[in-house]
Design an enzyme around this catalytic site. Sequence first.
Site, PDB file in Angstrom:
ATOM      1  N   GLY A 268       0.817  -1.208   0.000  1.00  0.00           N
ATOM      2  CA  GLY A 268       0.000   0.000   0.000  1.00  0.00           C
ATOM      3  C   GLY A 268       0.851   1.259   0.000  1.00  0.00           C
ATOM      4  N   VAL A 269       0.163   2.387   0.066  1.00  0.00           N
ATOM      5  CA  VAL A 269       0.900   3.652   0.084  1.00  0.00           C
ATOM      6  C   VAL A 269       1.356   3.968   1.506  1.00  0.00           C
ATOM      7  CG1 VAL A 269       0.025   4.888  -1.911  1.00  0.00           C
ATOM      8  CG2 VAL A 269      -1.385   4.745   0.138  1.00  0.00           C
ATOM      9  N   GLY A 270       2.325   4.846   1.635  1.00  0.00           N
ATOM     10  CA  GLY A 270       2.706   5.352   2.953  1.00  0.00           C
ATOM     11  C   GLY A 270       4.074   4.885   3.392  1.00  0.00           C
ATOM     12  N   GLU A 293      -0.427  -1.599  -6.933  1.00  0.00           N
ATOM     13  CA  GLU A 293      -1.081  -0.447  -7.569  1.00  0.00           C
ATOM     14  C   GLU A 293      -0.110   0.666  -7.828  1.00  0.00           C
ATOM     15  OE1 GLU A 293      -5.051  -0.419  -5.002  1.00  0.00           O
ATOM     16  OE2 GLU A 293      -3.848   1.362  -4.964  1.00  0.00           O
ATOM     17  N   ILE A 363      -6.090   1.880   9.843  1.00  0.00           N
ATOM     18  CA  ILE A 363      -6.294   2.845  10.934  1.00  0.00           C
ATOM     19  C   ILE A 363      -6.361   2.061  12.249  1.00  0.00           C
ATOM     20  CG2 ILE A 363      -7.942   4.489  11.934  1.00  0.00           C
ATOM     21  CD1 ILE A 363      -7.275   5.837   9.468  1.00  0.00           C
ATOM     22  N   LYS A 407      -1.438   9.092  17.840  1.00  0.00           N
ATOM     23  CA  LYS A 407      -1.554  10.342  18.610  1.00  0.00           C
ATOM     24  C   LYS A 407      -0.861  10.215  19.975  1.00  0.00           C
ATOM     25  CE  LYS A 407      -4.012  12.012  15.223  1.00  0.00           C
ATOM     26  NZ  LYS A 407      -3.216  12.613  14.142  1.00  0.00           N
TER      27      LYS A 407
HETATM   28  O1  0RQ Z   1      -2.486  11.257  11.411  1.00  0.00           O
HETATM   29  O2  0RQ Z   1      -1.773  12.623   9.516  1.00  0.00           O
HETATM   30  O3  0RQ Z   1      -2.677  13.683  11.597  1.00  0.00           O
HETATM   31  O4  0RQ Z   1      -0.427  12.551  11.627  1.00  0.00           O
HETATM   32  O5  0RQ Z   1      -3.690   8.579  10.599  1.00  0.00           O
HETATM   33  O6  0RQ Z   1      -1.248   7.429   9.880  1.00  0.00           O
HETATM   34  O7  0RQ Z   1       0.533   6.004  10.820  1.00  0.00           O
HETATM   35  O8  0RQ Z   1       1.161   7.980   9.333  1.00  0.00           O
HETATM   36  O9  0RQ Z   1       0.092   5.860   8.449  1.00  0.00           O
HETATM   37  O10 0RQ Z   1       0.354   7.280   6.336  1.00  0.00           O
HETATM   38  O11 0RQ Z   1       0.486   4.750   6.361  1.00  0.00           O
HETATM   39  O12 0RQ Z   1      -1.696   5.951   6.698  1.00  0.00           O
HETATM   40  C1  0RQ Z   1      -4.577   3.646   6.868  1.00  0.00           C
HETATM   41  C2  0RQ Z   1      -4.609   6.130   6.628  1.00  0.00           C
HETATM   42  C3  0RQ Z   1      -2.478   4.899   7.156  1.00  0.00           C
HETATM   43  C4  0RQ Z   1      -3.472   4.717   4.855  1.00  0.00           C
HETATM   44  C5  0RQ Z   1      -3.819   4.850   6.377  1.00  0.00           C
HETATM   45  C6  0RQ Z   1      -3.663   8.760  12.016  1.00  0.00           C
HETATM   46  C7  0RQ Z   1      -2.217   9.076  12.304  1.00  0.00           C
HETATM   47  C8  0RQ Z   1      -1.883   9.988  11.146  1.00  0.00           C
HETATM   48  C9  0RQ Z   1      -1.802   8.461   9.121  1.00  0.00           C
HETATM   49  P1  0RQ Z   1      -1.785  12.634  11.007  1.00  0.00           P
HETATM   50  P2  0RQ Z   1       0.235   6.862   9.659  1.00  0.00           P
HETATM   51  P3  0RQ Z   1      -0.095   5.993   6.875  1.00  0.00           P
HETATM   52  C10 0RQ Z   1      -3.201   0.777  -1.823  1.00  0.00           C
HETATM   53  C11 0RQ Z   1      -3.722   0.538  -0.461  1.00  0.00           C
HETATM   54  C12 0RQ Z   1      -6.307   2.941   2.968  1.00  0.00           C
HETATM   55  C13 0RQ Z   1      -6.048   2.720   1.508  1.00  0.00           C
HETATM   56  C14 0RQ Z   1      -5.111   1.600   1.218  1.00  0.00           C
HETATM   57  C15 0RQ Z   1      -4.717   4.558   3.988  1.00  0.00           C
HETATM   58  C16 0RQ Z   1      -2.663   9.360  10.006  1.00  0.00           C
HETATM   59  O13 0RQ Z   1      -2.641   3.635   4.655  1.00  0.00           O
HETATM   60  O14 0RQ Z   1      -5.336   5.526   3.594  1.00  0.00           O
HETATM   61  O15 0RQ Z   1      -4.783   0.779   2.055  1.00  0.00           O
HETATM   62  N1  0RQ Z   1      -5.100   3.286   3.704  1.00  0.00           N
HETATM   63  N2  0RQ Z   1      -4.659   1.533  -0.017  1.00  0.00           N
HETATM   64  O16 0RQ Z   1      -2.077   9.705  13.563  1.00  0.00           O
HETATM   65  C17 0RQ Z   1      -7.124   7.887  14.586  1.00  0.00           C
HETATM   66  C18 0RQ Z   1      -6.366   5.686  14.652  1.00  0.00           C
HETATM   67  C19 0RQ Z   1      -5.269   6.083  13.811  1.00  0.00           C
HETATM   68  C20 0RQ Z   1      -5.211   7.413  13.421  1.00  0.00           C
HETATM   69  C21 0RQ Z   1      -3.525   6.317  12.569  1.00  0.00           C
HETATM   70  N3  0RQ Z   1      -6.487   4.430  15.067  1.00  0.00           N
HETATM   71  N4  0RQ Z   1      -7.265   6.620  14.994  1.00  0.00           N
HETATM   72  N5  0RQ Z   1      -6.132   8.322  13.792  1.00  0.00           N
HETATM   73  N6  0RQ Z   1      -4.116   7.520  12.654  1.00  0.00           N
HETATM   74  N7  0RQ Z   1      -4.213   5.424  13.281  1.00  0.00           N
HETATM   75  C22 0RQ Z   1      -2.952   2.226  -2.251  1.00  0.00           C
HETATM   76  C23 0RQ Z   1      -4.180   2.881  -2.809  1.00  0.00           C
HETATM   77  O17 0RQ Z   1      -5.208   2.407  -2.666  1.00  0.00           O
HETATM   78  C24 0RQ Z   1      -4.094   4.110  -3.594  1.00  0.00           C
END
Ligand code: 0RQ
Length: 503
Positions: A268-270, A293, A363, A407
């Site tokens: 995935g992304v990130g 992707e 998440i 957080k």
């Molecule tokens: O918040 O931006 O305010 O700092 O979510 O979290 O840990 O930096 O992780 O950037 O890898 O994103 C699932 C969102 C993770 C992403 C998700 C808050 C955390 C932070 C980002 P800030 P991290 P990432 C193929 C696959 C769905 C689509 C997918 C995503 C922000 O990976 O969009 O998988 N996935 N596609 O603080 C509240 C929680 C949290 C939370 C993290 N439990 N509650 N906030 N955060 N956990 C690619 C495509 O489909 C295109």
Amino acid sequence: HEGRVLHDGLSKKIMSADEAAKFIKNDMNVGMSGFTGAGYPKAIPAALAKHMEAAHARGEDFQIGLLTGASTATECDGVLADAKGIKWRTPYQSEPALRKQINAGEAYYFDMHLSHVAQQSTIGFYGDMHMAVVEVAGILPDGRLIPSTSIGTSNAWLDNAKHIILEVNAQQSLMLEGMHDVYNDIGMPPNRKPIPLVTPGGRIGVPYLHCDMDKVVAVVLTDSPDRNSKFADPDETSNKIASHIIDFFHDEVKKGRLPKNLLPIQSGVGNVANAVLAGLQNSPFEQLTGYTEVLQDGMLDLIMSGKMTMASATALSLSPDALETFNANLEELRARIVLRPQEITNHPEVARRLGVLAINAMIECDLYGNVNSTHVMGTNMMNGLGGSGDFARNAYTSFFVSPSVAKDGAISCITPMVSHHDHTEHDVMVIVTEQGLADLRGLAPRQRAQAIIDNCAHPDYRPMLQDYFDRASSTAGMQTPHILNESLSWHQRYVETGDMRIK
Ligand code: 0RQ
């Protein structure tokens, strides 16, 4: 733009973005190119946003329904959201301004599996597609289009839209010609055919996009780079997650459940996803392949070092440095990277056939391994589902990864019950946090819960989760024990106090 618009008829349609954007009217459905910040139109959205703002100032309505491949960038989703020009949006976004509007109830967003977008649009589930706005690298004398840094759903937009605006971007290398594989023969039920792709690097289509020249109303010349945001260097948490996954791969190979060169990797992304790929760079695995992707820096590094022989994706998502490496080595990379329509990269049939190892961030997950990829505290959209469901359900092995807390520890990413449900326990085989890895395959819900508590929960939350699970197990049905009126109390406490921990 020399040598980029070689078709006589289309070269006569070159005009400014301002003029071209006038073809887009209130209430139209517009399909734009773009996938994870690559290959989105750079000029039309800004020009359109200006027309929208002017119309709003005159007291007129001017909003569109916007479809893309996946997320774009500030110059596309961002400017249109700022102009309050998006009435509804699908399928994936990650732009702060738009996210804010969605969560304030000012724009409708419907979230869907990326593999479904082309089919559902083509059938007409979302009404007519009035306009396609597609970025390309160039137009050949016979009108064939050299795609840009993503394909996404552009092929379907070009087929389905009544009218087309092409943006020809001089920043995109003309050496991209030949890297793409556009397969259009999938057909529609009841006449759908098998997709004849049996290896990640297979080529089954043609390297060009096609469109009916008569539908093209404008060609706009642009010269701007993709978003190309830089990834943070992997931190300790991401590195730990990556090393748990790599240890798991070693063990699977030892047990004969994975070949020595693993199976095609989807990531995935990130930053965490990128860290896993960086971890593979330092692992003994060779001859890897990617079927994903989005091709990020980590995968490009694997290809450049020779660790990965072949990768298939629908878009690039590279940092500026990685893009420089990519452009400098395009001649060689054209034989090792294939960019395809997202309907093919994300197709359940192909993912299942190839047996992808699907690694996606989440998440939160709950005690039983149900996963929320999209919503914060059950009500606010983060980005969207993207391709995570396409890959997870059809994977050979599906992984969901996250730091154990968010957080600064105020949120546990493992909760008694997820506050929104994207991937059911049936699609989730392995959960990984920096604390460890829970292999859920073959486990019943109560066994899954104990594995997740023991291996993945943060020490601050482990006793709380154990306490909930123990009490649920003594009072409720024993297949999937829950205390229903307490199951979402952690989220409620966070909403009220800013912390899931009991003070
Ligand atoms: O918040 O931006 O305010 O700092 O979510 O979290 O840990 O930096 O992780 O950037 O890898 O994103 C699932 C969102 C993770 C992403 C998700 C808050 C955390 C932070 C980002 P800030 P991290 P990432 C193929 C696959 C769905 C689509 C997918 C995503 C922000 O990976 O969009 O998988 N996935 N596609 O603080 C509240 C929680 C949290 C939370 C993290 N439990 N509650 N906030 N955060 N956990 C690619 C495509 O489909 C295109």
